[in-house]
Design a protein around this motif. Structure first.
Motif, PDB file in Angstrom:
ATOM      1  N   SER A 187       0.831  -1.199   0.000  1.00  0.00           N
ATOM      2  CA  SER A 187       0.000   0.000   0.000  1.00  0.00           C
ATOM      3  C   SER A 187       0.868   1.252   0.000  1.00  0.00           C
ATOM      4  O   SER A 187       0.619   2.206  -0.759  1.00  0.00           O
ATOM      5  N   ASP A 188       1.915   1.268   0.847  1.00  0.00           N
ATOM      6  CA  ASP A 188       2.831   2.403   0.886  1.00  0.00           C
ATOM      7  C   ASP A 188       3.543   2.586  -0.450  1.00  0.00           C
ATOM      8  O   ASP A 188       3.724   3.705  -0.933  1.00  0.00           O
ATOM      9  N   MET A 189       3.947   1.460  -1.059  1.00  0.00           N
ATOM     10  CA  MET A 189       4.645   1.521  -2.338  1.00  0.00           C
ATOM     11  C   MET A 189       3.747   2.159  -3.391  1.00  0.00           C
ATOM     12  O   MET A 189       4.183   3.032  -4.161  1.00  0.00           O
ATOM     13  N   LYS A 190       2.500   1.722  -3.433  1.00  0.00           N
ATOM     14  CA  LYS A 190       1.559   2.283  -4.400  1.00  0.00           C
ATOM     15  C   LYS A 190       1.387   3.786  -4.184  1.00  0.00           C
ATOM     16  O   LYS A 190       1.446   4.587  -5.135  1.00  0.00           O
ATOM     17  N   HIS A 191       1.179   4.196  -2.933  1.00  0.00           N
ATOM     18  CA  HIS A 191       0.979   5.616  -2.639  1.00  0.00           C
ATOM     19  C   HIS A 191       2.239   6.432  -2.925  1.00  0.00           C
ATOM     20  O   HIS A 191       2.147   7.589  -3.368  1.00  0.00           O
ATOM     21  N   ASN A 192       3.389   5.835  -2.677  1.00  0.00           N
ATOM     22  CA  ASN A 192       4.653   6.521  -2.942  1.00  0.00           C
ATOM     23  C   ASN A 192       4.810   6.806  -4.436  1.00  0.00           C
ATOM     24  O   ASN A 192       5.175   7.915  -4.847  1.00  0.00           O
ATOM     25  N   PHE A 193       4.523   5.791  -5.269  1.00  0.00           N
ATOM     26  CA  PHE A 193       4.581   5.994  -6.723  1.00  0.00           C
ATOM     27  C   PHE A 193       3.552   7.042  -7.151  1.00  0.00           C
ATOM     28  O   PHE A 193       3.851   7.936  -7.943  1.00  0.00           O
ATOM     29  N   ASP A 194       2.348   6.910  -6.640  1.00  0.00           N
ATOM     30  CA  ASP A 194       1.263   7.821  -7.013  1.00  0.00           C
ATOM     31  C   ASP A 194       1.635   9.262  -6.681  1.00  0.00           C
ATOM     32  O   ASP A 194       1.443  10.180  -7.492  1.00  0.00           O
ATOM     33  N   LYS A 195       2.185   9.477  -5.470  1.00  0.00           N
ATOM     34  CA  LYS A 195       2.613  10.819  -5.061  1.00  0.00           C
ATOM     35  C   LYS A 195       3.684  11.366  -5.997  1.00  0.00           C
ATOM     36  O   LYS A 195       3.621  12.517  -6.447  1.00  0.00           O
ATOM     37  N   SER A 254       2.162  17.688  -2.635  1.00  0.00           N
ATOM     38  CA  SER A 254       2.919  16.465  -2.364  1.00  0.00           C
ATOM     39  C   SER A 254       3.074  16.252  -0.863  1.00  0.00           C
ATOM     40  O   SER A 254       2.898  15.137  -0.355  1.00  0.00           O
ATOM     41  N   MET A 255       3.406  17.318  -0.138  1.00  0.00           N
ATOM     42  CA  MET A 255       3.565  17.238   1.322  1.00  0.00           C
ATOM     43  C   MET A 255       2.247  16.818   1.974  1.00  0.00           C
ATOM     44  O   MET A 255       2.234  15.961   2.865  1.00  0.00           O
ATOM     45  N   HIS A 256       1.154  17.427   1.528  1.00  0.00           N
ATOM     46  CA  HIS A 256      -0.153  17.118   2.121  1.00  0.00           C
ATOM     47  C   HIS A 256      -0.525  15.656   1.904  1.00  0.00           C
ATOM     48  O   HIS A 256      -0.987  14.972   2.834  1.00  0.00           O
ATOM     49  N   PHE A 257      -0.328  15.179   0.681  1.00  0.00           N
ATOM     50  CA  PHE A 257      -0.646  13.791   0.352  1.00  0.00           C
ATOM     51  C   PHE A 257       0.172  12.841   1.237  1.00  0.00           C
ATOM     52  O   PHE A 257      -0.372  11.904   1.843  1.00  0.00           O
ATOM     53  N   ARG A 258       1.467  13.089   1.312  1.00  0.00           N
ATOM     54  CA  ARG A 258       2.351  12.227   2.107  1.00  0.00           C
ATOM     55  C   ARG A 258       1.986  12.271   3.589  1.00  0.00           C
ATOM     56  O   ARG A 258       1.886  11.226   4.251  1.00  0.00           O
ATOM     57  N   ASP A 259       1.774  13.472   4.153  1.00  0.00           N
ATOM     58  CA  ASP A 259       1.479  13.576   5.584  1.00  0.00           C
ATOM     59  C   ASP A 259       0.168  12.900   5.950  1.00  0.00           C
ATOM     60  O   ASP A 259       0.046  12.302   7.023  1.00  0.00           O
ATOM     61  N   SER A 260      -0.823  12.985   5.066  1.00  0.00           N
ATOM     62  CA  SER A 260      -2.101  12.335   5.369  1.00  0.00           C
ATOM     63  C   SER A 260      -1.925  10.823   5.467  1.00  0.00           C
ATOM     64  O   SER A 260      -2.555  10.164   6.318  1.00  0.00           O
ATOM     65  N   LEU A 261      -1.062  10.258   4.637  1.00  0.00           N
ATOM     66  CA  LEU A 261      -0.827   8.814   4.658  1.00  0.00           C
ATOM     67  C   LEU A 261       0.093   8.419   5.813  1.00  0.00           C
ATOM     68  O   LEU A 261      -0.074   7.351   6.407  1.00  0.00           O
ATOM     69  N   MET A 262       1.057   9.285   6.138  1.00  0.00           N
ATOM     70  CA  MET A 262       1.879   9.021   7.319  1.00  0.00           C
ATOM     71  C   MET A 262       0.998   9.026   8.571  1.00  0.00           C
ATOM     72  O   MET A 262       1.202   8.208   9.482  1.00  0.00           O
TER      73      MET A 262
END
Length: 423
Positions: A258-266, A277-285
């Motif tokens: 799941s993290d890998m998919k979100h990382n590529f997507d971001k 990009s920061m917002h997307f990453r922080d929401s998933l973190m």
């Protein structure tokens, strides 16, 4: 000619005046009043050395964190060597005196799981100095400042209260896993009877997963449809894993995919470093972190290691909601954000450089002549100037005026920082 020379002279005078105005040590507004308030409320810290076991200077944490469960330890920059030392000493104190047994890093969720597992079973002492590379970003382990902390983590593993390490980032972080990721994933799939050929794009790109997080590289390897297909394959494989045995290994591999998919997507959707990009990453973190707090480490006290900006407990702007805002909304006063700041830093010759601008409150902190101190914003009276707007460089050295008490709970001040000593 004379008019040209006069104009040049005026320009030079203006430049010199501007430089003096911006860079010389000049007091902020009401500096004397602010200095008096800082001296009244600050808690002096005598040492940042982890080996200093006289913890009387950190005893203020006993009261401050009495009802706390989550302590976020920030850092202004990822190359603040003195901050690394201070955080290590604080972590040792919190573990030995206040029962904080879990440290979760702004590092890959899967990578840190692997690092913790290896540290639990590590027998070869020669590997102790490099084990940090399994899970941590290089700037957090390839230096002298953080080695004592990693040694301490390992030492606790043989006690009745071992420290547990983890991560909550969606990014790849452990360079020590770079050449092992493919085999580890394939071994897991083989062991569980999952046919990897059913995921052709993943199989085709299995040896370049980390490179695919760089959009220019990914666009050379994959067209738009292939990018969508790869994300779909990761989703489908994740569902396949979740439908199997619900043990800890299946759970971490599910979250890894799941993290890998979100990382590529971001990486493919947003410009690196952008607010989106920061917002997307922080929401998933935040999703990863709250899952671990509530499920994996329910009832445990937790230290969160991250950059200052991720710990902010109020939206940074309309486009970016940091990790800390999610924690504050969910856990309230049980989450405390402690961030670090400095007046300047030493260069290689020992000169003080990168000093703050004239408006920053760090000028007043510097005037206290205290090398280290802590200021608890949460406990200050409502009429305190620190409950109003003031300028600080606490966010990556950028001089910003905000109501900082809405973003952070406490400030750990290190007068002069310096770069780590890299090994």
């Amino acid at each position: 000619m004379r008019s040209v020379l006069c104009a040049l002279a005026v320009t030079i005078i203006l430049i010199l005046s501007f430089n003096k105005l911006v860079y010389d040590d000049m007091p902020v507004a009401n500096a004397t009043i602010v200095l008096t308030e800082v001296n009244r409320h600050k808690q002096d810290v005598k040492s940042i050395l982890m080996t200093d076991s006289n913890f009387s200077d950190l005893s203020f944490f006993d009261t401050m964190l009495k009802n706390n469960r989550i302590l976020m330890l920030g850092e202004m920059m990822h190359n603040d060597g003195e901050t690394f030392k201070a955080k290590a000493r604080i972590i040792r104190y919190l573990h030995e005196h206040l029962d904080y047994d879990v440290v979760l890093y702004e590092a890959g969720q899967y990578d840190m799981w692997m690092m913790n597992a290896q540290m639990d079973t590590l027998m070869d002492k020669s590997q102790e100095k490099t084990i940090g590379g399994t899970g941590l970003f290089d700037f957090w382990w390839q230096n002298q400042e953080n080695q004592p902390l990693l040694t301490y983590y390992k030492k606790t593993k043989s006690t009745d209260r071992p420290m547990i390490l983890g991560g909550f980032d969606i990014q790849f972080s452990g360079s020590g896993l770079s050449n092992k990721r493919t085999k580890l994933l394939e071994d897991f799939l083989l062991k569980n009877g999952i046919d990897s050929t059913k995921y052709p794009l993943l199989k085709k790109n299995r040896n370049r997963l980390e490179y695919l997080t760089y959009e220019p590289f990914a666009s050379k390897r994959l067209n738009a449809n292939e990018k969508k297909q790869l994300l779909a394959e990761l989703d489908e494989l994740n569902r396949r894993i979740r439908s199997g045995v619900k043990d800890s290994e299946h759970l971490i591999y599910s979250r890894y995919l799941s993290d890998m998919k979100h990382n590529f997507d971001k990486s493919w959707r947003y410009k690196t470093g952008s607010m989106q990009s920061m917002h997307f990453r922080d929401s998933l973190m935040a999703e990863n972190l709250t899952y671990q707090i509530d499920s994996l480490y329910a009832g445990k006290k937790i230290i969160v290691w991250c950059a200052n900006i991720h710990s902010f407990s109020a939206p940074y702007n309309k486009d970016y909601r940091p990790l800390g805002t999610y924690l504050k909304r969910k856990y309230g006063a049980q989450a405390y954000s402690l961030d670090f700041t400095s007046y300047g830093r030493y260069d290689k010759t020992g000169r003080v450089v990168d000093r703050v601008g004239k408006l920053a409150v760090e000028n007043v902190f510097h005037a206290t002549k205290s090398p280290y101190f802590f200021l608890d914003l949460r406990q200050l009276p409502n009429n305190s100037m620190f409950k109003q707007r003031f300028s600080s460089v606490i966010n990556q050295g950028i001089d910003e005026e905000r109501k900082w008490h809405e973003f952070i709970d406490g400030i750990f001040y290190i007068d002069i920082n310096k770069d780590p000593i890299y090994r």
